[in-house]
Write an enzyme that holds these catalytic residues in place. Structure first.
Site, PDB file in Angstrom:
ATOM      1  N   GLU A  60      -3.398  -2.746  -4.703  1.00  0.00           N
ATOM      2  CA  GLU A  60      -3.973  -1.705  -5.544  1.00  0.00           C
ATOM      3  C   GLU A  60      -5.312  -2.161  -6.119  1.00  0.00           C
ATOM      4  O   GLU A  60      -5.707  -3.331  -5.983  1.00  0.00           O
ATOM      5  CB  GLU A  60      -2.977  -1.328  -6.652  1.00  0.00           C
ATOM      6  CG  GLU A  60      -1.701  -0.722  -6.061  1.00  0.00           C
ATOM      7  CD  GLU A  60      -0.780  -0.098  -7.086  1.00  0.00           C
ATOM      8  OE1 GLU A  60      -0.945  -0.326  -8.298  1.00  0.00           O
ATOM      9  OE2 GLU A  60       0.144   0.635  -6.658  1.00  0.00           O
ATOM     10  N   GLU A  71       1.828  -0.989   4.820  1.00  0.00           N
ATOM     11  CA  GLU A  71       1.911  -0.764   6.274  1.00  0.00           C
ATOM     12  C   GLU A  71       0.550  -0.923   6.922  1.00  0.00           C
ATOM     13  O   GLU A  71       0.417  -1.526   7.997  1.00  0.00           O
ATOM     14  CB  GLU A  71       2.461   0.636   6.571  1.00  0.00           C
ATOM     15  CG  GLU A  71       3.877   0.857   6.081  1.00  0.00           C
ATOM     16  CD  GLU A  71       3.925   1.460   4.684  1.00  0.00           C
ATOM     17  OE1 GLU A  71       3.088   1.079   3.831  1.00  0.00           O
ATOM     18  OE2 GLU A  71       4.793   2.306   4.445  1.00  0.00           O
ATOM     19  N   CYS A 102       3.752   6.620   4.036  1.00  0.00           N
ATOM     20  CA  CYS A 102       2.953   7.787   3.641  1.00  0.00           C
ATOM     21  C   CYS A 102       2.263   8.377   4.873  1.00  0.00           C
ATOM     22  O   CYS A 102       2.236   7.776   5.956  1.00  0.00           O
ATOM     23  CB  CYS A 102       1.929   7.398   2.570  1.00  0.00           C
ATOM     24  SG  CYS A 102       0.452   6.593   3.211  1.00  0.00           S
TER      25      CYS A 102
END
Ligand code: THU
Length: 146
Positions: A60, A71, A102
């Site tokens: 992040e 991923e 996602c």
């Protein structure tokens, strides 16, 4: 004891995928995950057609939109080492529930796999399994640029 597997497909019959080892690699990457803003930590490991395993974690950023998922970091590591065909991805998270990849990660994974086993483990030890084709039907592919 682990919860029984859920998801639309049965455990893989493909003996080439050592699901336990791949999940262990994802769990290892989870230890390094950097998710101070969402509080969500994720590790992922991809296996290529030669059985090589590459792992990555979510990273992040204070500029939130720059966050990169586990991923995609695992895929970047694999491709950087010359891998081009992926056969499976394992995902481990600090959350009790199992995370599916996602949408952005589905598209990036699809670039390097015709079909892919996706196995995801929550912190409760339960696992879910999917095929990438069911998570991303009608994918945009290189053929669409021909
Ligand atoms: N995240 C992943 O690493 N993989 C996914 O497929 C879903 C989301 C991360 C990104 C972010 O750091 C946190 O989970 C919350 O969205």
């Amino acid at each position: 004891m682990n919860a029984p597997p859920t998801g639309a497909i049965p455990p893989p019959s493909d003996p080439e995928v050592d699901e336990a080892a791949l999940l262990a690699a994802a769990r290892g990457a989870l230890d390094a995950a950097y998710g101070p803003y969402s509080g969500v930590r994720v590790g992922a490991a991809v296996q290529d057609e030669d059985g090589r395993v590459f792992a990555g974690c979510n990273v992040e950023n204070a500029s939130y939109g720059l966050t990169v998922c586990a991923e995609r970091n695992a895929v970047a590591r694999a491709v950087g080492e010359g891998a081009r065909r992926l056969v499976a991805v394992a995902i481990a998270t600090s959350r009790p529930d199992r995370l599916p990849p996602c949408g952005a990660c589905r598209q990036v994974l699809r670039e390097f796999s015709e079909e892919l086993l996706v196995v995801s483990e929550g912190s409760d030890g339960g696992t879910s399994r999917w095929r990438l084709s069911e998570l991303l039907p009608q994918a945009f592919r290189a053929d669409d640029l021909a």
